[in-house]
Design a protein around this motif. Structure first.
Motif, PDB file in Angstrom:
ATOM      1  N   ILE A   1      33.068  59.388  23.129  1.00 32.69           N
ATOM      2  CA  ILE A   1      33.219  58.424  24.398  1.00 32.69           C
ATOM      3  C   ILE A   1      31.643  57.557  23.894  1.00 32.69           C
ATOM      4  CG2 ILE A   1      32.662  57.431  26.675  1.00 32.69           C
ATOM      5  CD1 ILE A   1      34.393  59.884  26.765  1.00 32.69           C
ATOM      6  N   CYS A   2      30.210  58.585  23.741  1.00 36.95           N
ATOM      7  CA  CYS A   2      29.281  57.475  22.678  1.00 36.95           C
ATOM      8  C   CYS A   2      29.524  56.369  21.716  1.00 36.95           C
ATOM      9  CB  CYS A   2      27.841  58.372  23.085  1.00 36.95           C
ATOM     10  SG  CYS A   2      27.572  59.076  24.585  1.00 36.95           S
ATOM     11  N   GLU A   3      29.795  57.281  20.422  1.00 32.05           N
ATOM     12  CA  GLU A   3      30.074  56.319  19.619  1.00 32.05           C
ATOM     13  C   GLU A   3      31.478  55.781  19.713  1.00 32.05           C
ATOM     14  OE1 GLU A   3      32.693  56.944  14.819  1.00 32.05           O
ATOM     15  OE2 GLU A   3      31.378  58.544  16.256  1.00 32.05           O
ATOM     16  N   GLU A   4      32.345  55.459  20.615  1.00 33.69           N
ATOM     17  CA  GLU A   4      32.964  53.863  21.456  1.00 33.69           C
ATOM     18  C   GLU A   4      31.999  52.804  21.397  1.00 33.69           C
ATOM     19  OE1 GLU A   4      37.662  53.679  22.953  1.00 33.69           O
ATOM     20  OE2 GLU A   4      36.876  55.832  22.578  1.00 33.69           O
ATOM     21  N   ILE A   5      31.019  53.325  22.345  1.00 35.83           N
ATOM     22  CA  ILE A   5      30.624  52.516  23.193  1.00 35.83           C
ATOM     23  C   ILE A   5      29.802  51.862  22.587  1.00 35.83           C
ATOM     24  CG2 ILE A   5      28.572  52.431  25.117  1.00 35.83           C
ATOM     25  CD1 ILE A   5      29.892  54.436  26.839  1.00 35.83           C
TER      26      ILE A   5
ATOM     27  N   ALA B   1      32.081  67.532  23.368  1.00 37.54           N
ATOM     28  CA  ALA B   1      32.950  66.669  21.597  1.00 37.54           C
ATOM     29  C   ALA B   1      33.658  65.179  22.260  1.00 37.54           C
ATOM     30  CB  ALA B   1      34.640  67.082  21.394  1.00 37.54           C
ATOM     31  N   LYS B   2      33.751  65.223  23.747  1.00 38.51           N
ATOM     32  CA  LYS B   2      34.977  63.843  23.772  1.00 38.51           C
ATOM     33  C   LYS B   2      33.301  62.982  24.727  1.00 38.51           C
ATOM     34  CE  LYS B   2      38.445  66.165  26.335  1.00 38.51           C
ATOM     35  NZ  LYS B   2      38.941  66.078  28.126  1.00 38.51           N
ATOM     36  N   VAL B   3      31.976  64.177  25.416  1.00 37.64           N
ATOM     37  CA  VAL B   3      31.512  62.759  25.181  1.00 37.64           C
ATOM     38  C   VAL B   3      30.533  62.078  24.003  1.00 37.64           C
ATOM     39  CG1 VAL B   3      28.448  62.782  25.264  1.00 37.64           C
ATOM     40  CG2 VAL B   3      30.388  64.224  26.998  1.00 37.64           C
ATOM     41  N   GLU B   4      30.948  62.771  22.824  1.00 36.07           N
ATOM     42  CA  GLU B   4      30.232  62.088  21.613  1.00 36.07           C
ATOM     43  C   GLU B   4      31.008  61.264  21.202  1.00 36.07           C
ATOM     44  OE1 GLU B   4      29.332  63.871  17.580  1.00 36.07           O
ATOM     45  OE2 GLU B   4      29.629  64.998  18.624  1.00 36.07           O
TER      46      GLU B   4
ATOM     47  N   LYS C   1      35.768  47.443  28.793  1.00 37.70           N
ATOM     48  CA  LYS C   1      35.772  48.446  28.089  1.00 37.70           C
ATOM     49  C   LYS C   1      34.672  49.438  28.396  1.00 37.70           C
ATOM     50  CE  LYS C   1      38.530  51.667  25.650  1.00 37.70           C
ATOM     51  NZ  LYS C   1      40.159  52.465  26.236  1.00 37.70           N
ATOM     52  N   ILE C   2      34.012  48.970  27.966  1.00 33.87           N
ATOM     53  CA  ILE C   2      32.437  50.015  27.779  1.00 33.87           C
ATOM     54  C   ILE C   2      31.937  50.429  29.663  1.00 33.87           C
ATOM     55  CG2 ILE C   2      30.379  49.655  28.643  1.00 33.87           C
ATOM     56  CD1 ILE C   2      30.226  47.877  26.023  1.00 33.87           C
ATOM     57  N   GLN C   3      32.919  49.984  30.971  1.00 34.47           N
ATOM     58  CA  GLN C   3      32.681  50.514  32.417  1.00 34.47           C
ATOM     59  C   GLN C   3      33.649  51.523  32.352  1.00 34.47           C
ATOM     60  OE1 GLN C   3      33.441  46.912  33.966  1.00 34.47           O
ATOM     61  NE2 GLN C   3      30.966  46.755  34.373  1.00 34.47           N
ATOM     62  N   GLU C   4      34.717  51.582  31.673  1.00 33.75           N
ATOM     63  CA  GLU C   4      35.871  53.147  31.618  1.00 33.75           C
ATOM     64  C   GLU C   4      35.216  53.759  31.243  1.00 33.75           C
ATOM     65  OE1 GLU C   4      39.970  52.689  29.775  1.00 33.75           O
ATOM     66  OE2 GLU C   4      39.868  50.795  30.678  1.00 33.75           O
ATOM     67  N   LEU C   5      34.093  53.289  29.840  1.00 30.84           N
ATOM     68  CA  LEU C   5      34.048  55.155  28.849  1.00 30.84           C
ATOM     69  C   LEU C   5      33.271  55.313  29.835  1.00 30.84           C
ATOM     70  CD1 LEU C   5      34.216  53.177  25.640  1.00 30.84           C
ATOM     71  CD2 LEU C   5      35.210  54.525  26.253  1.00 30.84           C
ATOM     72  N   GLU C   6      32.257  54.512  30.294  1.00 32.57           N
ATOM     73  CA  GLU C   6      30.894  55.278  30.802  1.00 32.57           C
ATOM     74  C   GLU C   6      31.358  55.948  32.348  1.00 32.57           C
ATOM     75  OE1 GLU C   6      28.833  51.266  32.015  1.00 32.57           O
ATOM     76  OE2 GLU C   6      27.925  52.229  29.823  1.00 32.57           O
ATOM     77  N   THR C   7      32.796  55.200  33.326  1.00 29.73           N
ATOM     78  CA  THR C   7      33.265  56.531  34.160  1.00 29.73           C
ATOM     79  C   THR C   7      33.766  57.864  33.877  1.00 29.73           C
ATOM     80  OG1 THR C   7      34.423  54.082  35.588  1.00 29.73           O
ATOM     81  CG2 THR C   7      34.763  56.038  35.799  1.00 29.73           C
ATOM     82  N   GLN C   8      34.647  57.852  32.528  1.00 32.08           N
ATOM     83  CA  GLN C   8      34.687  58.453  31.830  1.00 32.08           C
ATOM     84  C   GLN C   8      33.803  59.749  31.956  1.00 32.08           C
ATOM     85  OE1 GLN C   8      37.377  57.926  28.488  1.00 32.08           O
ATOM     86  NE2 GLN C   8      38.530  56.282  29.834  1.00 32.08           N
ATOM     87  N   LEU C   9      32.944  59.251  30.981  1.00 31.45           N
ATOM     88  CA  LEU C   9      31.485  59.973  30.587  1.00 31.45           C
ATOM     89  C   LEU C   9      31.129  60.573  32.572  1.00 31.45           C
ATOM     90  CD1 LEU C   9      29.336  58.184  28.532  1.00 31.45           C
ATOM     91  CD2 LEU C   9      30.960  60.197  28.062  1.00 31.45           C
ATOM     92  N   ASP C  10      31.298  59.938  32.922  1.00 29.62           N
ATOM     93  CA  ASP C  10      30.675  60.503  34.869  1.00 29.62           C
ATOM     94  C   ASP C  10      31.088  61.485  34.884  1.00 29.62           C
ATOM     95  OD1 ASP C  10      28.179  58.554  34.563  1.00 29.62           O
ATOM     96  OD2 ASP C  10      29.187  57.360  36.109  1.00 29.62           O
TER      97      ASP C  10
ATOM     98  N   LEU D   1      32.879  63.592  33.288  1.00 28.10           N
ATOM     99  CA  LEU D   1      32.729  64.421  31.872  1.00 28.10           C
ATOM    100  C   LEU D   1      32.051  65.926  32.679  1.00 28.10           C
ATOM    101  CD1 LEU D   1      33.454  62.871  28.903  1.00 28.10           C
ATOM    102  CD2 LEU D   1      34.996  64.429  29.635  1.00 28.10           C
ATOM    103  N   ASP D   2      32.641  67.717  33.045  1.00 28.13           N
ATOM    104  CA  ASP D   2      31.567  68.397  32.215  1.00 28.13           C
ATOM    105  C   ASP D   2      30.760  68.859  31.166  1.00 28.13           C
ATOM    106  OD1 ASP D   2      30.969  70.926  32.981  1.00 28.13           O
ATOM    107  OD2 ASP D   2      32.269  71.915  33.437  1.00 28.13           O
ATOM    108  N   LEU D   3      29.840  68.465  30.940  1.00 25.11           N
ATOM    109  CA  LEU D   3      28.663  68.428  29.880  1.00 25.11           C
ATOM    110  C   LEU D   3      27.852  69.993  29.456  1.00 25.11           C
ATOM    111  CD1 LEU D   3      25.992  65.803  30.421  1.00 25.11           C
ATOM    112  CD2 LEU D   3      27.901  66.146  29.347  1.00 25.11           C
ATOM    113  N   GLU D   4      28.764  70.928  31.156  1.00 25.63           N
ATOM    114  CA  GLU D   4      28.626  72.254  30.383  1.00 25.63           C
ATOM    115  C   GLU D   4      29.610  72.895  29.333  1.00 25.63           C
ATOM    116  OE1 GLU D   4      26.598  74.947  32.722  1.00 25.63           O
ATOM    117  OE2 GLU D   4      25.147  73.150  33.108  1.00 25.63           O
TER     118      GLU D   4
END
Length: 147
Positions: A104-108, A99-102, A79-88, A90-93
């Motif tokens: 996902i990071c909390e879930e990890i 909001a999604k990054v925050e 699940k962490i690998q899946e979430l890290e893929t989702q993070l990669d 995302l557009d940080l701009e």
């Protein structure tokens, strides 16, 4: 039957295409035969906390607890690998993506904390037995005397 047990065994063996890899499963057969043999140090420690030398429901769960922990940790890693893929991806701009990054990071973080949690296995085993309707008065009863 209609194949329920077969389906459950296949799910547990992870032989169902498309089944979510982050879910952990453990197949427990309908009929668990009582173990009347003498048990030595079921919980893996060297202390003398075993009230009797025969298999009990609590000892059965503890015996399989290590396997369950391995399965749960592997599921969390997947699940962490899946979430890290989702993070990669995302557009940080992008404000919505931030909001999604925050989230996902909390879930990890929660998954990693779960993996490193050192709760007493005995408490977890008792909770599981109670959940499945086995009264606490039977947790340490010789399985040969249970129906």
């Amino acid at each position: 039957g209609s194949g329920k047990s077969t389906l459950l065994r296949r799910i547990s063996a992870k032989k169902i295409p498309g089944f979510p890899p982050h879910l952990s499963t453990l197949y427990i057969p309908q009929e668990v035969f009582a173990h009347s043999h003498i048990v030595e140090d079921v919980d893996g420690d060297d202390d003398d906390d075993d009230d009797c030398n025969y298999m009990t429901p609590l000892k059965m769960v503890l015996r399989h607890g290590k396997d369950v922990s391995k399965i749960a940790n592997q599921a969390a890693k997947n699940k962490i690998q899946e979430l890290e893929t989702q993070l990669d991806e995302l557009d940080l701009e992008n404000e919505d993506d931030n909001a999604k990054v925050e989230h996902i990071c909390e879930e990890i973080s929660n998954l990693e904390e779960e993996m490193n949690n050192d709760n007493d296995d005995s408490d977890k085993a008792k909770e599981a037995l109670t959940f499945f309707g086995i009264p606490s008065s039977c947790h340490n009863t010789n399985t040969t005397s249970l129906s």
